[in-house]
Design an enzyme around this catalytic site. Structure first.
Site, PDB file in Angstrom:
ATOM      1  N   ARG A  64       0.837  -1.212   0.000  1.00 63.66           N
ATOM      2  CA  ARG A  64       0.000   0.000   0.000  1.00 63.66           C
ATOM      3  C   ARG A  64       0.876   1.269   0.000  1.00 63.66           C
ATOM      4  O   ARG A  64       0.574   2.247   0.685  1.00 63.66           O
ATOM      5  CB  ARG A  64      -0.933   0.036   1.217  1.00 63.66           C
ATOM      6  N   SER A 118     -10.187  -0.557   3.591  1.00 59.86           N
ATOM      7  CA  SER A 118      -9.456  -0.784   4.842  1.00 59.86           C
ATOM      8  C   SER A 118      -8.921   0.544   5.346  1.00 59.86           C
ATOM      9  O   SER A 118      -8.278   1.277   4.594  1.00 59.86           O
ATOM     10  CB  SER A 118      -8.262  -1.712   4.603  1.00 59.86           C
ATOM     11  N   GLU A 147      -4.380   3.906   6.324  1.00 57.31           N
ATOM     12  CA  GLU A 147      -4.132   3.737   4.884  1.00 57.31           C
ATOM     13  C   GLU A 147      -4.504   4.999   4.098  1.00 57.31           C
ATOM     14  O   GLU A 147      -3.752   5.414   3.229  1.00 57.31           O
ATOM     15  CB  GLU A 147      -4.964   2.537   4.394  1.00 57.31           C
TER      16      GLU A 147
HETATM   17  N1  EPU Z   1     -10.740 -10.420  10.942  1.00 57.56           N
HETATM   18  C1  EPU Z   1     -11.388 -10.474  12.156  1.00 57.56           C
HETATM   19  N2  EPU Z   1     -12.285  -9.488  12.464  1.00 57.56           N
HETATM   20  C2  EPU Z   1     -12.559  -8.485  11.614  1.00 57.56           C
HETATM   21  C3  EPU Z   1     -11.898  -8.420  10.369  1.00 57.56           C
HETATM   22  C4  EPU Z   1     -10.992  -9.405  10.054  1.00 57.56           C
HETATM   23  O1  EPU Z   1     -11.161 -11.370  12.946  1.00 57.56           O
HETATM   24  O2  EPU Z   1     -13.391  -7.646  11.956  1.00 57.56           O
HETATM   25  C5  EPU Z   1      -9.801 -11.470  10.583  1.00 57.56           C
HETATM   26  C6  EPU Z   1     -10.424 -12.357   9.486  1.00 57.56           C
HETATM   27  O3  EPU Z   1     -11.180 -13.383  10.030  1.00 57.56           O
HETATM   28  C7  EPU Z   1      -9.208 -12.870   8.771  1.00 57.56           C
HETATM   29  C8  EPU Z   1      -8.193 -11.756   8.923  1.00 57.56           C
HETATM   30  O4  EPU Z   1      -8.645 -10.925   9.974  1.00 57.56           O
HETATM   31  O5  EPU Z   1      -8.707 -14.024   9.384  1.00 57.56           O
HETATM   32  C9  EPU Z   1      -7.971 -10.945   7.645  1.00 57.56           C
HETATM   33  O6  EPU Z   1      -9.198 -10.426   7.182  1.00 57.56           O
HETATM   34  P1  EPU Z   1      -9.537 -10.336   5.604  1.00 57.56           P
HETATM   35  O7  EPU Z   1      -9.244 -11.630   4.935  1.00 57.56           O
HETATM   36  O8  EPU Z   1     -10.882  -9.741   5.466  1.00 57.56           O
HETATM   37  O9  EPU Z   1      -8.465  -9.365   5.000  1.00 57.56           O
HETATM   38  P2  EPU Z   1      -7.869  -8.020   5.579  1.00 57.56           P
HETATM   39  O10 EPU Z   1      -6.471  -8.273   6.012  1.00 57.56           O
HETATM   40  O11 EPU Z   1      -8.801  -7.427   6.544  1.00 57.56           O
HETATM   41  C10 EPU Z   1      -6.816  -7.236   3.303  1.00 57.56           C
HETATM   42  C11 EPU Z   1      -6.711  -5.935   2.555  1.00 57.56           C
HETATM   43  C12 EPU Z   1      -7.997  -5.683   1.783  1.00 57.56           C
HETATM   44  C13 EPU Z   1      -8.176  -6.837   0.796  1.00 57.56           C
HETATM   45  C14 EPU Z   1      -8.225  -8.160   1.578  1.00 57.56           C
HETATM   46  C15 EPU Z   1      -8.235  -9.362   0.665  1.00 57.56           C
HETATM   47  C16 EPU Z   1      -5.266  -4.483   3.849  1.00 57.56           C
HETATM   48  C17 EPU Z   1      -5.162  -3.357   4.794  1.00 57.56           C
HETATM   49  N3  EPU Z   1      -6.488  -4.859   3.514  1.00 57.56           N
HETATM   50  O12 EPU Z   1      -7.854  -7.105   4.255  1.00 57.56           O
HETATM   51  O13 EPU Z   1      -7.827  -4.494   1.034  1.00 57.56           O
HETATM   52  O14 EPU Z   1      -9.360  -6.682   0.032  1.00 57.56           O
HETATM   53  O15 EPU Z   1      -7.036  -8.298   2.392  1.00 57.56           O
HETATM   54  O16 EPU Z   1      -7.016  -9.485   0.004  1.00 57.56           O
HETATM   55  O17 EPU Z   1      -4.237  -5.010   3.400  1.00 57.56           O
HETATM   56  C18 EPU Z   1      -8.145  -2.134   1.165  1.00 57.56           C
HETATM   57  O18 EPU Z   1      -6.914  -2.017   1.206  1.00 57.56           O
HETATM   58  O19 EPU Z   1      -8.904  -1.123   1.172  1.00 57.56           O
HETATM   59  C19 EPU Z   1      -8.741  -3.458   1.145  1.00 57.56           C
HETATM   60  C20 EPU Z   1     -10.061  -3.645   1.236  1.00 57.56           C
END
Ligand code: EPU
Length: 359
Positions: free
Chosen positions: A164, A253, A355
């Site tokens: 990012r 995010s 972000e």
């Molecule tokens: N989780 C929780 N509680 C929550 C949210 C997440 O326990 O409220 C846990 C989920 O269960 C999972 C882990 O955290 O085990 C990761 O969650 P998720 O797979 O939804 O991905 P993320 O890390 O929250 C990232 C990117 C997203 C992207 C997704 C899929 C960042 C900051 N965010 O989200 O990007 O779509 O992976 O690749 O890297 C963005 O940057 O705006 C964005 C949406």
């Protein structure tokens, strides 16, 4: 060139925060940028480049001249035995562009479907989702230097992509004022991206391996999905987990997933065995910021009209859109963000980094 005054920015930021641009110019070509730069009044003024407004928090009216990028166009530049090279104007909507590439038979961007924002903003924060980052498909971009109107082209190395992150998010260190070494300089507020080119490798290979995608495969029984199938799955997953900015204002995010050393991670796991983490190739460990925020009890909480999304704690939302009032202010969003940072820091010793760009 039309200079619009006191322009409401609510329609132009995906948080739908109410704010105004003192002056706004719509930029449809490189020539328009040069006209602005050579204008006696606008030329020396501070400038703010606005893309799809999907990664900004407006905390007040914008005093610098807003350059709203509306450079359009999509085309196949070249097809070789190894790749399709496709180009889009910076003002094109990102998701529409991804959809178009698939319709034309140029696969490779499907994992990044439905990311809000414009093509021109995509390299700034090196957007990414479900195992693919922009830098994996990037060829080059064209931009205009806002100091002198010069056009230039950058390759991936010159964009200095990170998680990012890119050269466009870093301010100049003042090292080389002649502009010859743009990578070392940092291009924050100095460049307006006009066109981006993508390299979509042939033969196409599916990028799978994300838990959400694996679940879709298992449910559907499809073991060798097409690009269109993956595109559809990604759209379904995102629609389930993430709020549609047209309905509930948000900027995706809100925080980056923090990276810690293995030692720091071991220390946290000893205290919090359930922490969601991923091992990276360089030996460091990425923690799920959404999990950290969720663990601190923030899901569904609010400060004024700014809130933490019920289904994904990493996303801050504007609860006021469509109500009688003006909705969340940028101040409320930032107060909520700071409170989240404080509580995550107090419990885990980790400072979450936002972000979006705070304006
Ligand atoms: N989780 C929780 N509680 C929550 C949210 C997440 O326990 O409220 C846990 C989920 O269960 C999972 C882990 O955290 O085990 C990761 O969650 P998720 O797979 O939804 O991905 P993320 O890390 O929250 C990232 C990117 C997203 C992207 C997704 C899929 C960042 C900051 N965010 O989200 O990007 O779509 O992976 O690749 O890297 C963005 O940057 O705006 C964005 C949406």
């Amino acid at each position: 060139m039309l200079v619009e005054k006191n322009v409401p920015l609510q329609p132009y930021n995906t948080f739908h925060i109410v704010a105004k641009a003192h002056s706004l110019v719509r930029v449809t070509s490189e020539d328009d940028v040069q006209t602005v730069i050579s204008d006696p009044e606008l030329g020396p003024a501070l400038k703010f480049v606005l893309g799809g407004g999907s990664n900004i928090v407006l905390t007040g009216d914008v005093k610098p001249v807003v350059l709203k990028v509306e450079v359009m166009g999509r085309r196949l530049v070249e097809e070789t035995t190894r790749a399709f090279i496709v180009e889009a104007g910076a003002g094109e909507n990102w998701h529409d562009f991804v959809t178009w590439t698939l319709e034309q038979g140029y696969p490779g961007l499907e994992n990044m479907a439905l990311i809000p924002g414009t093509v021109g903003a995509s390299p700034v924060q090196n957007v990414g989702a479900y195992g693919v980052e922009l830098q994996d498909r990037f060829e080059s971009l064209d931009a205009v230097d806002l100091r002198n109107g010069q056009m230039f082209t950058l390759n991936a190395a010159q964009c200095a992509f990170g998680y990012r992150d890119s050269v466009f998010k870093h301010a100049s260190s003042g090292a080389s004022e002649d502009g010859s070494d743009r990578q070392a300089l940092g291009l924050k507020d100095r460049a307006l991206i006009t066109r981006v080119r993508f390299r979509l490798p042939k033969p196409w290979v599916a990028v799978l391996g994300y838990a959400d995608l694996d679940r879709k495969m298992a449910e559907s029984g499809v073991s060798a999905p097409s690009p269109q199938q993956i595109y559809q799955w990604i759209c379904d997953i995102r629609r389930t987990k993430l709020p549609d900015p047209q309905v509930i204002g948000n900027a995706g995010s809100f925080f980056k997933n923090p990276t810690v050393t293995q030692d720091q991670c071991d220390d946290i796991i000893a205290r919090e065995p359930k922490i969601v983490h991923y091992h990276l190739a360089d030996g460091s460990v990425k923690l799920a910021a959404g999990w950290l925020i969720d663990a601190c009890g923030w899901k569904g909480k609010s400060v004024g009209q700014a809130g933490v999304y019920e289904r994904q704690a990493l996303v801050l939302v504007n609860r006021g859109v469509g109500t009688d009032g003006n909705g969340a202010t940028g101040g409320e969003v930032m107060t909520l963000a700071k409170a989240i940072q404080t509580s995550v820091y107090e419990r885990f010793g980790i400072l979450l980094e936002p972000e979006p760009v705070v304006v």
